[in-house]
Design a protein around this motif. Structure first.
Motif, PDB file in Angstrom:
ATOM      1  N   PHE A  98       4.989  20.563  37.405  1.00  0.00           N
ATOM      2  CA  PHE A  98       5.218  21.191  38.700  1.00  0.00           C
ATOM      3  C   PHE A  98       4.043  22.088  39.072  1.00  0.00           C
ATOM      4  O   PHE A  98       3.508  22.023  40.184  1.00  0.00           O
ATOM      5  CB  PHE A  98       6.510  22.007  38.675  1.00  0.00           C
ATOM      6  N   ASP A  99       3.610  22.943  38.147  1.00  0.00           N
ATOM      7  CA  ASP A  99       2.499  23.861  38.408  1.00  0.00           C
ATOM      8  C   ASP A  99       1.210  23.097  38.704  1.00  0.00           C
ATOM      9  O   ASP A  99       0.434  23.483  39.585  1.00  0.00           O
ATOM     10  CB  ASP A  99       2.284  24.799  37.224  1.00  0.00           C
TER      11      ASP A  99
ATOM     12  N   GLN B 248      -0.590  19.676  46.140  1.00  0.00           N
ATOM     13  CA  GLN B 248       0.199  19.999  47.337  1.00  0.00           C
ATOM     14  C   GLN B 248      -0.334  21.216  48.081  1.00  0.00           C
ATOM     15  O   GLN B 248      -0.528  21.174  49.301  1.00  0.00           O
ATOM     16  CB  GLN B 248       1.667  20.233  46.956  1.00  0.00           C
ATOM     17  N   GLN B 249      -0.576  22.299  47.360  1.00  0.00           N
ATOM     18  CA  GLN B 249      -1.022  23.522  48.037  1.00  0.00           C
ATOM     19  C   GLN B 249      -2.396  23.361  48.703  1.00  0.00           C
ATOM     20  O   GLN B 249      -2.571  23.774  49.860  1.00  0.00           O
ATOM     21  CB  GLN B 249      -1.048  24.690  47.047  1.00  0.00           C
TER      22      GLN B 249
ATOM     23  N   THR C  47      13.891  18.482  48.323  1.00  0.00           N
ATOM     24  CA  THR C  47      13.205  17.616  47.359  1.00  0.00           C
ATOM     25  C   THR C  47      14.185  16.713  46.614  1.00  0.00           C
ATOM     26  O   THR C  47      13.882  15.545  46.327  1.00  0.00           O
ATOM     27  CB  THR C  47      12.393  18.457  46.362  1.00  0.00           C
TER      28      THR C  47
ATOM     29  N   LYS D 167       8.699  22.973  47.799  1.00  0.00           N
ATOM     30  CA  LYS D 167       7.582  23.212  46.872  1.00  0.00           C
ATOM     31  C   LYS D 167       7.454  22.094  45.843  1.00  0.00           C
ATOM     32  O   LYS D 167       6.362  21.811  45.355  1.00  0.00           O
ATOM     33  CB  LYS D 167       7.757  24.553  46.159  1.00  0.00           C
ATOM     34  N   GLY D 168       8.556  21.453  45.519  1.00  0.00           N
ATOM     35  CA  GLY D 168       8.511  20.368  44.535  1.00  0.00           C
ATOM     36  C   GLY D 168       8.366  18.990  45.151  1.00  0.00           C
ATOM     37  O   GLY D 168       8.482  17.978  44.445  1.00  0.00           O
TER      38      GLY D 168
ATOM     39  N   TYR E 280       1.605  21.146  42.207  1.00  0.00           N
ATOM     40  CA  TYR E 280       1.693  22.079  43.335  1.00  0.00           C
ATOM     41  C   TYR E 280       0.374  22.815  43.560  1.00  0.00           C
ATOM     42  O   TYR E 280      -0.091  22.936  44.700  1.00  0.00           O
ATOM     43  CB  TYR E 280       2.816  23.084  43.107  1.00  0.00           C
ATOM     44  N   SER E 281      -0.247  23.269  42.479  1.00  0.00           N
ATOM     45  CA  SER E 281      -1.466  24.079  42.624  1.00  0.00           C
ATOM     46  C   SER E 281      -2.713  23.241  42.881  1.00  0.00           C
ATOM     47  O   SER E 281      -3.631  23.689  43.580  1.00  0.00           O
ATOM     48  CB  SER E 281      -1.674  24.949  41.387  1.00  0.00           C
TER      49      SER E 281
ATOM     50  N   GLN F  13      12.586  26.625  43.396  1.00  0.00           N
ATOM     51  CA  GLN F  13      11.257  26.084  43.655  1.00  0.00           C
ATOM     52  C   GLN F  13      11.162  24.601  43.299  1.00  0.00           C
ATOM     53  O   GLN F  13      10.289  23.895  43.815  1.00  0.00           O
ATOM     54  CB  GLN F  13      10.206  26.859  42.854  1.00  0.00           C
TER      55      GLN F  13
END
Length: 445
Positions: A216-217, A224-225, A84, A146-147, A220-221, A141
């Motif tokens: 980020f949370d 991205q996820q 990243t 993930k980022g 990502y949640s 992370q």
């Protein structure tokens, strides 16, 4: 109706290709490929050569090879664990170019902004469940894949903001002519830089204050996820392939159209598999970038290696045979533009039908073979021109089940293309009969 659909797709393609954000992401991922491959092959050597359980180092005479394993671990960490970071820097540079900002400073702006929004405190939980706060560190992370989506977003926003601020006259420091130009440029960038990083950091702070979650949370949640989950399912990847094939049929490079969506998700998936393998953990992802190349794009888009073999087997058309002979060697390296535009497959309903169907069928075969354990999951990012069978062997770290699955996919592709090649024979014969009849009528007249 047909012309309206084609014109509509062409307009979509034009908008996508001209979008500066999409093009910046695409160009950055081109530059990132050597980093991914370096890390992937470090993992491959670690497992197949330097490992004393599964690799060559398990042989008593070659056990000394295990001493080199820390080297490959260091390379893996330096490449994939900081993916990243590299992406943010390169996207920042590409955004700078599109805003006519020279040099590497936009990449620095993007990287500073990204680092400023993520916590520099890591809560380490000990074996007896005691939490120790470690300060002035950047957790993995935020640096690995993930980022990635947050990093892409921040890189674009920060450089755009910096570009807007640097055109505000009130923020420009004008130096006397006697000051060297490089010093003058640095001072003119001072306030735009300060305000850019401060605004980005403030925005992140306010989001955290309002929601209790970090950016980020949230990204990502919520972004991205879910996208990764869609693409990890068979319907999601088949839909992505279908869109690509439809664009190819009207003469637009389908892979380029879906690259901004496909690359971040599938590259993140393969890097996660590589890191999991290096850590001795189960591989989390079935569908990765090598999966696409191994089972859905052998010989190039549409699995046209099956078409070429079908032509050699049953085609009676000299034009098809000539193009197939010229295209076969490039096809072994997954380059098939000569086939797509030479046959042509573009705007050809006879060859277009199997061109769309084949990768959907072989992708399903590859997916079933992988989830049942017959073929291993890929954890090595192989370059896309790697020939079929070799790609399956390397990407999976030596899984013969993956190689066998590729053989099955090629055989299936041949069976799908065969009837359409025969139809093309009949079409050619009919056209020739009509031409001969016309010539005969002219002669009698």
């Amino acid at each position: 109706m047909k012309d309206k659909i084609i014109n509509g797709l062409n307009r979509v393609a034009l908008v996508v290709n001209n979008n500066k954000y999409i093009s910046a992401i695409k160009e950055s991922f081109y530059s990132l490929i050597p980093i991914i491959i370096t890390g992937a092959f470090a993992t491959l050597f670690s497992s197949m050569v330097f490992d004393d359980v599964n690799g060559l180092a398990q042989i008593k005479a070659l056990h000394w090879l295990v001493t080199f394993k820390p080297i490959t671990a260091a390379i893996n960490y330096a490449t994939l664990s900081f993916f990243t970071i590299y992406a943010v820097f390169l996207i920042g540079i590409q955004m700078g170019k599109r805003n006519h900002i020279e040099g590497y400073f936009p990449g620095v702006i993007a990287l500073m902004s990204y680092i400023s929004i993520n916590p520099s405190i890591y809560n380490f939980v000990t074996s007896n469940n005691k939490t120790i706060a470690i300060t002035d560190v950047f957790a993995k992370q935020y640096t690995d894949t993930k980022g990635l989506f947050l990093g892409m977003f921040i890189a674009i926003i920060s450089v755009e903001l910096y570009n807007w601020l640097r055109h505000r006259k009130a923020l420009i420091i004008t130096m006397p002519d006697s000051v060297p130009s490089n010093v003058s440029v640095s001072f003119s960038a001072l306030f735009p830089t300060m305000f850019t990083v401060a605004i980005i950091a403030l925005g992140s702070f306010l989001v955290n204050l309002a929601t209790g979650m970090s950016l980020f949370d949230i990204i990502y949640s919520l972004v991205q996820q879910p996208l990764q989950n869609v693409v990890q399912g068979l319907p999601g990847i088949l839909l992505l392939m279908l869109v690509s094939q439809v664009f190819w049929l009207i003469g637009i490079h389908g892979n380029q159209m879906i690259k901004p969506i496909r690359e971040p998700l599938l590259i993140a998936a393969i890097t996660a598999n590589t890191e999991a393998f290096a850590a001795g953990k189960p591989l989390p992802n079935v569908i990765t970038m090598p999966f696409w190349d191994m089972y859905m794009s052998m010989g190039g888009s549409g699995l046209t290696i099956g078409l070429l073999i079908a032509i050699f087997m049953v085609s009676k058309r000299e034009d098809f045979k000539a193009i197939a002979k010229l295209s076969f060697i490039p096809g072994l390296f997954n380059i098939n533009e000569p086939v797509i535009f030479g046959m042509p497959i573009v705007l050809n309903p006879i060859l277009g039908i199997p061109f769309v169907i084949t990768p959907l069928v072989t992708g399903t075969i590859g997916y079933i073979a992988t989830i049942t354990g017959f073929a291993a999951k890929a954890y090595v990012y192989t370059p896309w021109p790697t020939p079929p069978l070799i790609s399956g062997f390397l990407a999976t770290g030596g899984s013969w089940g993956a190689v066998a699955t590729q053989v099955v996919c090629i055989l299936v592709s041949i069976l799908i293309y065969l009837p359409f090649v025969k139809i093309a024979n009949n079409q050619r014969n009919l056209a020739q009969d009509v031409a001969d009849a016309a010539d005969q009528a002219d002669t009698q007249a």
